[in-house]
Motif scaffolding. Sequence first.
Motif, PDB file in Angstrom:
ATOM      1  N   LYS A   9       1.001  -1.301  -0.270  1.00 19.89           N
ATOM      2  CA  LYS A   9       0.235  -0.491   0.425  1.00 19.89           C
ATOM      3  C   LYS A   9       1.029   0.920   0.068  1.00 19.89           C
ATOM      4  O   LYS A   9       2.154   1.562   1.062  1.00 19.89           O
ATOM      5  N   GLU A  10       0.667   1.812  -1.225  1.00 20.17           N
ATOM      6  CA  GLU A  10       1.182   3.405  -1.002  1.00 20.17           C
ATOM      7  C   GLU A  10       2.988   3.327  -1.040  1.00 20.17           C
ATOM      8  O   GLU A  10       3.795   3.619  -0.207  1.00 20.17           O
ATOM      9  N   GLY A  11       3.489   2.265  -1.656  1.00 22.08           N
ATOM     10  CA  GLY A  11       4.876   1.933  -2.157  1.00 22.08           C
ATOM     11  C   GLY A  11       5.386   1.079  -0.804  1.00 22.08           C
ATOM     12  O   GLY A  11       6.483   0.888  -0.509  1.00 22.08           O
TER      13      GLY A  11
END
Length: 101
Positions: A9-11
């Motif tokens: 999630k989100e890197g």
Amino acid sequence: MSSYKIELKEGILRINFGEPAQNDQIVRDAAARLEEMATSGELAGGPLLKINGPISIPVAFVLAHKLAHIYGAVAFYDPKLGKYVISITHNPSYKLGDLID
């Protein structure tokens, strides 16, 4: 449901325990999830991967083995420091022990 949850999630690779189980099963579930993510292209590799969440030592070895081959550096979040600690690196931009946000 799995005994270990892994999602990107989100890197950031978000990890957590799932259904109650012993480490032998948790290791198998974590390895299967990582393989699933790699096969789908979700874990495509890159210069740095941050990991955040609770982990047992056997599962940490599974993640380290798989991820060190596809990411230049791997950092685990340390809640006591409030930062990520570079724990694996083949990337000259990061040194072991570097703290990053």
